[in-house]
Design a protein around this motif. Structure first.
Motif, short mmCIF file in Angstrom:
data_model
loop_
_atom_site.label_atom_id
_atom_site.label_comp_id
_atom_site.label_asym_id
_atom_site.label_seq_id
_atom_site.Cartn_x
_atom_site.Cartn_y
_atom_site.Cartn_z
N GLU A 1 7.46 6.32 -10.51
CA GLU A 1 6.88 5.54 -11.60
C GLU A 1 7.43 4.11 -11.65
O GLU A 1 6.78 3.21 -12.17
N GLU A 2 8.62 3.92 -11.11
CA GLU A 2 9.23 2.58 -11.12
C GLU A 2 8.91 1.80 -9.85
O GLU A 2 9.37 0.67 -9.70
N GLN B 1 -8.83 4.77 5.44
CA GLN B 1 -9.43 3.51 4.98
C GLN B 1 -8.51 2.31 5.25
O GLN B 1 -8.98 1.22 5.57
N SER B 2 -7.21 2.51 5.10
CA SER B 2 -6.30 1.38 5.24
C SER B 2 -5.86 1.16 6.68
O SER B 2 -5.31 0.10 7.01
N ASP C 1 -12.22 7.25 -9.29
CA ASP C 1 -10.85 7.63 -8.91
C ASP C 1 -10.07 6.42 -8.38
O ASP C 1 -8.84 6.34 -8.54
N PHE D 1 -3.25 -3.45 -2.92
CA PHE D 1 -4.67 -3.15 -3.15
C PHE D 1 -4.94 -1.66 -3.10
O PHE D 1 -4.19 -0.90 -2.48
N ARG E 1 -2.88 2.69 -12.47
CA ARG E 1 -1.49 3.14 -12.34
C ARG E 1 -0.65 2.09 -11.63
O ARG E 1 0.47 1.79 -12.02
N LYS E 2 -1.21 1.54 -10.55
CA LYS E 2 -0.49 0.49 -9.82
C LYS E 2 -0.29 -0.73 -10.72
O LYS E 2 0.78 -1.34 -10.74
N GLN F 1 -6.66 12.67 -1.05
CA GLN F 1 -6.72 11.23 -1.31
C GLN F 1 -5.80 10.47 -0.33
O GLN F 1 -6.13 9.36 0.10
N LEU G 1 -6.95 7.56 2.16
CA LEU G 1 -6.28 6.26 2.13
C LEU G 1 -5.74 5.88 3.51
O LEU G 1 -5.84 4.72 3.93
N ASP H 1 1.35 7.67 -4.89
CA ASP H 1 2.27 8.24 -5.88
C ASP H 1 2.67 9.64 -5.44
O ASP H 1 2.01 10.26 -4.60
N THR I 1 0.85 -1.19 0.00
CA THR I 1 0.00 0.00 0.00
C THR I 1 0.89 1.24 0.00
O THR I 1 1.77 1.39 0.85
N ARG J 1 2.38 -0.40 -13.27
CA ARG J 1 3.69 -0.48 -12.62
C ARG J 1 4.06 -1.94 -12.31
O ARG J 1 5.18 -2.37 -12.55
N MET K 1 -6.53 4.93 -9.84
CA MET K 1 -5.40 4.60 -8.97
C MET K 1 -4.94 3.16 -9.20
O MET K 1 -3.76 2.85 -9.28
N TRP L 1 -7.58 0.95 -1.60
CA TRP L 1 -8.60 0.99 -0.53
C TRP L 1 -9.74 1.93 -0.94
O TRP L 1 -9.50 3.00 -1.48
N ILE L 2 -10.96 1.47 -0.68
CA ILE L 2 -12.14 2.27 -1.03
C ILE L 2 -13.11 2.32 0.16
O ILE L 2 -12.94 1.59 1.13
#
Lengths: 143, 321
Positions: free
Chosen positions: A40-41, A29-30, B122, B87, B129-130, A22, A26, A15, A12, B133, B126, B89-90
């Motif tokens: 990006e890598e 939520q997490s 959204d 993952f 993008r993950k 956001q 996150l 970016d 988790t 990668r 996300m 998260w939502i």
């Protein structure tokens, strides 16, 4: 014991350009208190924590005073949050990020956590890509 | 590394019952059913494949959408089983799927499935993008299970397209229109989920002849191989090279829990392929894994010795045209 034996393979992350609003969502939520920021890598370029966000919301002198009792209310923080909600995570993250490798020892990581006052350390591979995290509780539960 | 995508993860709950009431229609007092035993585990088809792969020592990353308290339990279970988790998260709560397993009729469980949380746009962005990668480090990607509300029916097609562009082999393990839409992206292997409908698009899959017709149509559309369940212990593999029938010589009475057996099959195939076996031998290993898993109460048999022993019971023969 090596880090690879007890790391938490949770990738988790956010970016660099993830908006602050956001990131807050996150974190909530997490259930994490901080999140690695990756490029990006998938390389770890920073860590953003609840503390970093709170610091961005309160006036600079609050850090010196170490008290919120001088704030008349949280309205000021709410207004500030509205102003910065859509700014990217990289503006608020800690850039001098401390990481460890899977082959590091538990003693090395424990020492890092104690000396730097860290709750969680990202684990990266030889290319610096995120492969998990080690939390204080992961160390404690493997003692 | 093998990447798995589970758009609609679940917490699987199994209850073993000695008997069911003669009717499930409510009486004045309501119904009370007592379970003799229960088990809980992280679920969803892609997640199941990842759990199987991790138990075989393969590097695997599970992706998808997690939400709420149920999401935390799913994540905790996955991490404890050695699966890397990436993952999004939502808001909301992941679904809980219940299987009622009646003693003596274990091969015929009763399923109650939730719908799952709605995925906001959204979160999809996300995720993409993950995913992009993670694809850079993947050898295979498994797109599995049913889509959560809010996802486009082209979701798997888009993921398959991206994987193909990067030279990553795609395995699709789902059913209905979502599966059919991936065919133009030429997946390496498709395994239709026929739990809800014995069909592949508009083609029925009831008889062997129908399976062959449907399988050949799929191959004509560019899919490399198609594995279709013929019955509980038999599958048919169709590819451009030919058709093979697989049969596990196991009595139905040996089964204890069928949930996840199909995912052990897909996981077993991937283990075989990564170990350098050809597709036919890999499917044999997958079927042995599925049978071994169906014979234990836990979702999977992760004992490799036992799976290898089951291989002796899996027969394979080329099918006559």
């Amino acid at each position: 014991m090596k880090v690879r034996e007890f790391l938490r393979r949770d990738l988790t992350s956010v970016d660099r350009d993830t908006p602050l609003v956001q990131v807050i969502r996150l974190l909530e939520q997490s259930g994490h208190a901080s999140l690695p920021v990756v490029d990006e890598e998938g390389r770890v370029v920073g860590v953003i924590s609840e503390r970093d966000i709170i610091r961005a919301l309160v006036p600079g002198y609050m850090d010196l005073l170490r008290s919120a009792s001088f704030l008349p209310s949280l309205n000021q923080m709410a207004r500030r949050l509205e102003e910065i909600a859509h700014l990217p995570a990289e503006q608020f993250m800690a850039k001098d990020v401390v990481t460890c490798k899977p082959e590091d020892t538990d003693l090395y990581v424990a020492d890092l956590m104690l000396r730097r006052g860290l709750k969680q350390i990202p684990v990266v591979d030889a290319q610096g890509r995120l492969i998990g995290v080690v939390r204080r509780i992961d160390l404690l539960s493997h003692l | 590394m093998i990447l798995t995508v589970t758009p609609n993860p679940a917490l699987d709950k199994f209850y073993w019952l000695e008997k069911l009431p003669e009717t499930l229609l409510p009486t004045e007092e309501g119904l009370l059913i007592r379970a003799q035993k229960s088990l809980v585990s992280a679920g969803g088809k892609g997640i199941n494949v990842s759990v199987f792969l991790a138990a075989h020592g393969l590097e695997t990353v599970a992706m998808g959408f997690l939400a709420g308290h149920t999401g935390q339990i799913i994540l905790r279970d996955l991490l404890a089983r050695g699966v890397s988790a990436n993952f999004v998260w939502i808001e909301g709560e992941n679904r809980t799927n219940v299987a009622l397993i009646l003693r003596g009729r274990e091969y015929h469980p009763i399923h109650i499935h939730d719908e799952g949380p709605t995925i906001p746009q959204d979160a999809v962005e996300m995720f993409l993008r993950k995913y992009e990668r993670m694809l850079r480090y993947a050898e295979y990607v498994v797109l599995a299970g049913y889509l959560a509300p809010g996802l486009s029916p082209d979701f798997f097609r888009e993921l398959a397209k991206q994987a193909r562009a990067r030279g990553v082999k795609v395995v699709v393990h789902t059913g209905g229109e979502v599966l059919v839409r991936t065919f133009p992206e030429r997946p390496f292997l498709v395994k239709p989920d026929v739990r809800e409908a014995l069909s592949l698009g508009d083609l029925p899959l009831t008889t062997k002849e129908e399976i062959l017709v449907a399988g050949r149509r799929v191959i004509q559309e560019g899919v490399e191989a198609c594995l279709i369940s013929h019955h509980l212990t038999g599958d048919i593999l169709i590819s451009a090279e030919g058709v093979w029938e697989f049969e596990a010589r196991v009595p139905l009475s040996a089964f204890r829990n069928l949930v996840g057996a199909d995912d052990a099959l897909v996981g077993g195939i991937l283990v075989g392929l990564v170990q350098g076996k050809d597709l036919i031998e890999s499917v044999r290993y997958g079927m042995a894994a599925a049978v071994a898993s169906a014979e234990v109460e836990e979702k999977f048999c992760l004992d490799q010795e036992r799976i290898l022993a089951e291989m002796a019971r899996v027969e394979v023969r080329p099918s006559k045209p």
